[in-house]
Design a protein around this motif. Structure first.
Motif, short mmCIF file in Angstrom:
data_model
loop_
_atom_site.label_atom_id
_atom_site.label_comp_id
_atom_site.label_asym_id
_atom_site.label_seq_id
_atom_site.Cartn_x
_atom_site.Cartn_y
_atom_site.Cartn_z
N ASN A 1 9.14 -1.37 -2.99
CA ASN A 1 10.12 -2.35 -2.56
C ASN A 1 9.60 -3.15 -1.37
OD1 ASN A 1 12.57 -3.64 -2.77
ND2 ASN A 1 13.80 -1.79 -2.56
N ALA A 2 8.95 -2.46 -0.43
CA ALA A 2 8.37 -3.13 0.72
C ALA A 2 7.24 -4.06 0.29
CB ALA A 2 7.85 -2.09 1.72
N LYS A 3 6.45 -3.60 -0.68
CA LYS A 3 5.36 -4.43 -1.20
C LYS A 3 5.92 -5.68 -1.87
CE LYS A 3 1.19 -4.08 -4.05
NZ LYS A 3 0.39 -3.17 -4.93
N ALA A 4 6.96 -5.50 -2.67
CA ALA A 4 7.58 -6.64 -3.33
C ALA A 4 8.07 -7.66 -2.31
CB ALA A 4 8.74 -6.16 -4.20
N LYS A 5 8.63 -7.18 -1.22
CA LYS A 5 9.16 -8.09 -0.20
C LYS A 5 8.04 -8.93 0.43
CE LYS A 5 12.18 -8.23 3.87
NZ LYS A 5 11.33 -9.18 4.61
N THR A 6 6.84 -8.36 0.56
CA THR A 6 5.75 -9.15 1.15
C THR A 6 5.38 -10.32 0.24
OG1 THR A 6 3.96 -7.81 0.14
CG2 THR A 6 4.80 -7.11 2.29
N TYR A 7 5.48 -10.13 -1.07
CA TYR A 7 5.19 -11.23 -2.00
C TYR A 7 6.31 -12.27 -1.98
CZ TYR A 7 1.35 -8.46 -3.88
OH TYR A 7 0.17 -7.76 -4.02
N VAL A 8 7.54 -11.80 -1.86
CA VAL A 8 8.66 -12.73 -1.75
C VAL A 8 8.52 -13.57 -0.49
CG1 VAL A 8 11.17 -12.92 -1.47
CG2 VAL A 8 10.20 -11.24 -3.08
N ASP A 9 8.20 -12.92 0.63
CA ASP A 9 8.05 -13.63 1.90
C ASP A 9 6.89 -14.63 1.85
OD1 ASP A 9 10.15 -12.17 2.90
OD2 ASP A 9 8.91 -10.77 4.03
#
Length: 233
Positions: free
Chosen positions: A125-133
Protein backbone atom coordinates in the motif's frame (compact mmCIF):
# COMPACT_ATOMS: atom_id res chain seq x y z
CA UNK A 1 -28.35 4.57 -8.67
CA UNK A 2 -26.65 5.11 -12.04
CA UNK A 3 -25.04 1.98 -13.43
CA UNK A 4 -21.35 2.32 -14.20
CA UNK A 5 -20.01 -0.84 -15.80
CA UNK A 6 -16.70 -2.17 -14.59
CA UNK A 7 -14.06 -1.33 -17.20
CA UNK A 8 -12.52 -4.20 -19.17
CA UNK A 9 -8.99 -4.39 -20.54
CA UNK A 10 -8.25 -7.34 -22.81
CA UNK A 11 -4.52 -7.79 -22.81
CA UNK A 12 -1.90 -9.78 -24.70
CA UNK A 13 -3.17 -8.65 -28.10
CA UNK A 14 -0.90 -9.97 -30.85
CA UNK A 15 -2.80 -9.14 -34.05
CA UNK A 16 -5.31 -6.76 -35.63
CA UNK A 17 -8.14 -9.32 -35.78
CA UNK A 18 -7.98 -9.91 -32.02
CA UNK A 19 -7.87 -6.16 -31.34
CA UNK A 20 -10.97 -5.65 -33.45
CA UNK A 21 -12.64 -8.58 -31.67
CA UNK A 22 -12.17 -6.82 -28.33
CA UNK A 23 -13.72 -3.66 -29.75
CA UNK A 24 -16.69 -5.56 -31.19
CA UNK A 25 -17.29 -7.19 -27.78
CA UNK A 26 -17.39 -3.67 -26.26
CA UNK A 27 -14.28 -3.98 -24.13
CA UNK A 28 -12.81 -0.63 -23.07
CA UNK A 29 -9.10 -1.19 -23.70
CA UNK A 30 -6.90 -3.50 -25.70
CA UNK A 31 -3.47 -4.20 -24.21
CA UNK A 32 -0.35 -4.83 -26.30
CA UNK A 33 2.92 -6.07 -24.80
CA UNK A 34 5.83 -4.40 -26.61
CA UNK A 35 9.32 -5.88 -26.94
CA UNK A 36 9.29 -7.55 -23.52
CA UNK A 37 11.36 -10.72 -23.27
CA UNK A 38 9.32 -11.86 -20.25
CA UNK A 39 6.15 -12.33 -22.35
CA UNK A 40 5.36 -14.86 -25.07
CA UNK A 41 2.75 -12.40 -26.39
CA UNK A 42 5.22 -9.59 -27.01
CA UNK A 43 5.26 -7.81 -30.39
CA UNK A 44 7.54 -5.23 -31.99
CA UNK A 45 7.00 -1.49 -31.78
CA UNK A 46 6.12 -1.48 -35.48
CA UNK A 47 3.54 -4.26 -35.11
CA UNK A 48 2.05 -2.62 -32.01
CA UNK A 49 1.60 0.60 -33.97
CA UNK A 50 -0.20 -1.33 -36.73
CA UNK A 51 -2.54 -3.01 -34.24
CA UNK A 52 -3.30 0.28 -32.49
CA UNK A 53 -4.05 1.97 -35.82
CA UNK A 54 -6.80 -0.52 -36.66
CA UNK A 55 -8.70 -0.72 -33.36
CA UNK A 56 -11.46 1.65 -32.30
CA UNK A 57 -10.99 1.30 -28.55
CA UNK A 58 -8.23 2.70 -26.38
CA UNK A 59 -4.84 1.01 -26.66
CA UNK A 60 -2.66 0.36 -23.63
CA UNK A 61 0.99 -0.40 -24.34
CA UNK A 62 2.76 -2.63 -21.81
CA UNK A 63 6.52 -2.17 -21.39
CA UNK A 64 8.95 -3.92 -19.06
CA UNK A 65 12.10 -2.29 -17.64
CA UNK A 66 12.98 0.04 -20.51
CA UNK A 67 14.81 3.39 -20.23
CA UNK A 68 12.70 6.54 -20.29
CA UNK A 69 14.11 7.69 -23.64
CA UNK A 70 13.33 4.31 -25.26
CA UNK A 71 9.79 4.45 -23.89
CA UNK A 72 9.30 7.99 -25.17
CA UNK A 73 10.28 6.96 -28.69
CA UNK A 74 8.11 3.82 -28.67
CA UNK A 75 5.08 5.67 -27.35
CA UNK A 76 5.59 8.34 -30.01
CA UNK A 77 5.36 5.69 -32.73
CA UNK A 78 2.39 3.79 -31.28
CA UNK A 79 0.36 6.72 -29.90
CA UNK A 80 -1.52 4.75 -27.21
CA UNK A 81 -4.11 5.95 -24.73
CA UNK A 82 -1.93 4.71 -21.88
CA UNK A 83 1.47 3.26 -21.07
CA UNK A 84 1.50 0.42 -18.54
CA UNK A 85 4.77 -0.27 -16.73
CA UNK A 86 5.31 -3.90 -15.75
CA UNK A 87 8.76 -3.97 -14.19
CA UNK A 88 10.88 -2.38 -11.48
CA UNK A 89 10.28 1.18 -12.61
CA UNK A 90 10.71 3.73 -9.83
CA UNK A 91 8.36 6.56 -8.85
CA UNK A 92 10.99 8.93 -10.24
CA UNK A 93 10.67 7.28 -13.66
CA UNK A 94 6.89 7.70 -13.47
CA UNK A 95 7.42 11.38 -12.68
CA UNK A 96 9.81 11.79 -15.62
CA UNK A 97 7.50 9.97 -18.03
CA UNK A 98 4.54 12.11 -17.01
CA UNK A 99 6.56 15.18 -17.99
CA UNK A 100 7.39 13.94 -21.52
CA UNK A 101 4.37 11.83 -22.54
CA UNK A 102 0.90 12.97 -23.52
CA UNK A 103 -0.70 9.59 -22.73
CA UNK A 104 -1.68 8.23 -19.32
CA UNK A 105 0.88 6.27 -17.28
CA UNK A 106 -0.27 3.14 -15.42
CA UNK A 107 1.75 0.97 -13.02
CA UNK A 108 1.41 -2.74 -12.28
CA UNK A 109 1.91 -4.06 -8.76
CA UNK A 110 2.00 -7.76 -7.93
CA UNK A 111 0.35 -9.93 -5.29
CA UNK A 112 1.35 -13.56 -4.62
CA UNK A 113 -0.81 -16.24 -6.22
CA UNK A 114 -0.44 -18.37 -3.09
CA UNK A 115 -2.83 -17.00 -0.46
CA UNK A 116 -0.85 -18.82 2.21
CA UNK A 117 2.35 -16.95 1.41
CA UNK A 118 3.26 -14.16 3.83
CA UNK A 119 2.08 -10.84 2.48
CA UNK A 120 2.71 -7.34 3.78
CA UNK A 121 -0.35 -5.34 2.72
CA UNK A 122 0.95 -2.17 4.40
CA UNK A 123 4.20 -2.31 2.45
CA UNK A 124 2.53 -2.66 -0.93
CA UNK A 125 0.00 0.00 0.00
CA UNK A 126 2.86 2.37 0.84
CA UNK A 127 4.57 1.44 -2.43
CA UNK A 128 1.38 2.10 -4.37
CA UNK A 129 1.11 5.53 -2.77
CA UNK A 130 4.60 6.48 -3.99
CA UNK A 131 3.49 5.81 -7.58
CA UNK A 132 0.28 7.78 -7.07
CA UNK A 133 2.26 10.70 -5.63
CA UNK A 134 4.60 10.54 -8.65
CA UNK A 135 1.63 11.04 -10.98
CA UNK A 136 0.47 7.56 -12.02
CA UNK A 137 -3.01 7.65 -13.56
CA UNK A 138 -4.02 4.07 -12.66
CA UNK A 139 -2.77 1.02 -10.75
CA UNK A 140 -3.14 -2.63 -11.73
CA UNK A 141 -2.94 -5.35 -9.09
CA UNK A 142 -1.78 -8.51 -10.87
CA UNK A 143 -0.45 -11.89 -9.72
CA UNK A 144 3.12 -13.04 -9.24
CA UNK A 145 3.58 -16.81 -9.30
CA UNK A 146 6.59 -18.32 -7.53
CA UNK A 147 6.21 -21.79 -9.07
CA UNK A 148 8.53 -23.45 -11.58
CA UNK A 149 11.59 -22.28 -9.65
CA UNK A 150 11.26 -18.61 -10.61
CA UNK A 151 8.94 -15.66 -10.15
CA UNK A 152 6.59 -14.91 -13.04
CA UNK A 153 5.03 -11.44 -12.96
CA UNK A 154 1.68 -11.34 -14.75
CA UNK A 155 0.41 -13.71 -17.41
CA UNK A 156 0.18 -16.46 -14.78
CA UNK A 157 -3.46 -17.41 -15.25
CA UNK A 158 -3.67 -17.53 -11.44
CA UNK A 159 -5.68 -15.41 -9.06
CA UNK A 160 -4.29 -13.55 -6.07
CA UNK A 161 -5.87 -13.23 -2.63
CA UNK A 162 -8.98 -11.22 -3.51
CA UNK A 163 -9.56 -10.15 0.08
CA UNK A 164 -6.20 -8.37 0.08
CA UNK A 165 -6.78 -7.07 -3.43
CA UNK A 166 -10.08 -5.53 -2.35
CA UNK A 167 -8.34 -3.80 0.56
CA UNK A 168 -5.62 -2.35 -1.68
CA UNK A 169 -8.01 -1.33 -4.43
CA UNK A 170 -10.38 0.23 -1.90
CA UNK A 171 -7.51 2.30 -0.49
CA UNK A 172 -6.37 3.54 -3.91
CA UNK A 173 -6.90 7.23 -4.66
CA UNK A 174 -6.78 6.59 -8.42
CA UNK A 175 -8.52 4.00 -10.64
CA UNK A 176 -7.33 0.48 -9.81
CA UNK A 177 -7.70 -2.68 -11.89
CA UNK A 178 -7.76 -6.31 -10.79
CA UNK A 179 -5.76 -8.75 -12.93
CA UNK A 180 -4.57 -12.32 -12.62
CA UNK A 181 -6.52 -15.48 -13.39
CA UNK A 182 -9.73 -13.73 -14.41
CA UNK A 183 -11.92 -15.66 -16.86
CA UNK A 184 -15.61 -15.94 -17.83
CA UNK A 185 -16.23 -18.44 -15.03
CA UNK A 186 -15.07 -16.16 -12.20
CA UNK A 187 -15.27 -12.58 -13.49
CA UNK A 188 -18.67 -11.95 -11.89
CA UNK A 189 -17.35 -13.06 -8.49
CA UNK A 190 -14.20 -10.98 -8.99
CA UNK A 191 -16.18 -7.81 -9.63
CA UNK A 192 -18.68 -8.40 -6.85
CA UNK A 193 -16.06 -9.31 -4.24
CA UNK A 194 -13.20 -6.94 -5.10
CA UNK A 195 -15.13 -4.02 -6.66
CA UNK A 196 -12.31 -2.77 -8.89
CA UNK A 197 -12.53 0.14 -11.29
CA UNK A 198 -11.69 -2.36 -14.01
CA UNK A 199 -10.58 -5.91 -14.71
CA UNK A 200 -7.61 -6.93 -16.85
CA UNK A 201 -7.14 -10.34 -18.40
CA UNK A 202 -5.51 -12.27 -21.20
CA UNK A 203 -5.40 -16.08 -21.03
CA UNK A 204 -8.99 -16.30 -19.77
CA UNK A 205 -10.32 -15.42 -23.23
CA UNK A 206 -7.80 -17.29 -25.38
CA UNK A 207 -8.20 -20.49 -27.40
CA UNK A 208 -4.42 -20.86 -27.27
CA UNK A 209 -1.58 -18.62 -26.16
CA UNK A 210 -1.77 -15.36 -28.12
CA UNK A 211 -5.00 -16.27 -29.96
CA UNK A 212 -8.32 -14.86 -28.76
CA UNK A 213 -11.51 -16.88 -28.40
CA UNK A 214 -14.58 -14.91 -29.51
CA UNK A 215 -17.11 -17.04 -27.64
CA UNK A 216 -15.24 -16.83 -24.34
CA UNK A 217 -14.79 -13.09 -24.79
CA UNK A 218 -18.51 -12.56 -25.40
CA UNK A 219 -19.44 -14.67 -22.36
CA UNK A 220 -16.99 -12.68 -20.24
CA UNK A 221 -18.49 -9.36 -21.32
CA UNK A 222 -21.99 -10.63 -20.59
CA UNK A 223 -20.91 -11.64 -17.08
CA UNK A 224 -19.26 -8.24 -16.56
CA UNK A 225 -22.55 -6.52 -17.38
CA UNK A 226 -24.47 -8.80 -14.99
CA UNK A 227 -21.99 -8.12 -12.16
CA UNK A 228 -21.96 -4.39 -12.79
CA UNK A 229 -25.76 -4.24 -12.72
CA UNK A 230 -25.78 -6.17 -9.44
CA UNK A 231 -23.22 -3.84 -7.87
CA UNK A 232 -25.18 -0.75 -8.89
CA UNK A 233 -28.49 -1.92 -7.40
Amino acid sequence: MTNTRCKVKICGTTNIVDAQMAAEAEADYTGIVVEASVSERSVSVYHAAEIARFTKISTVVLIYNRPVDWIEKAVGKINPFALQLLGDETPDEIFRLKRVLSCEVWKSLFLPSDAGREFDARAINAKAKTYVDAGADALLFDTVDFGAGRARFGGTGKTSDWKLARQLIGDSKIPAFLAGGIRPENVKAAIENVRPFGIDLCSGVESEKGIRDRQRLNVLMQQVRVASNANSS
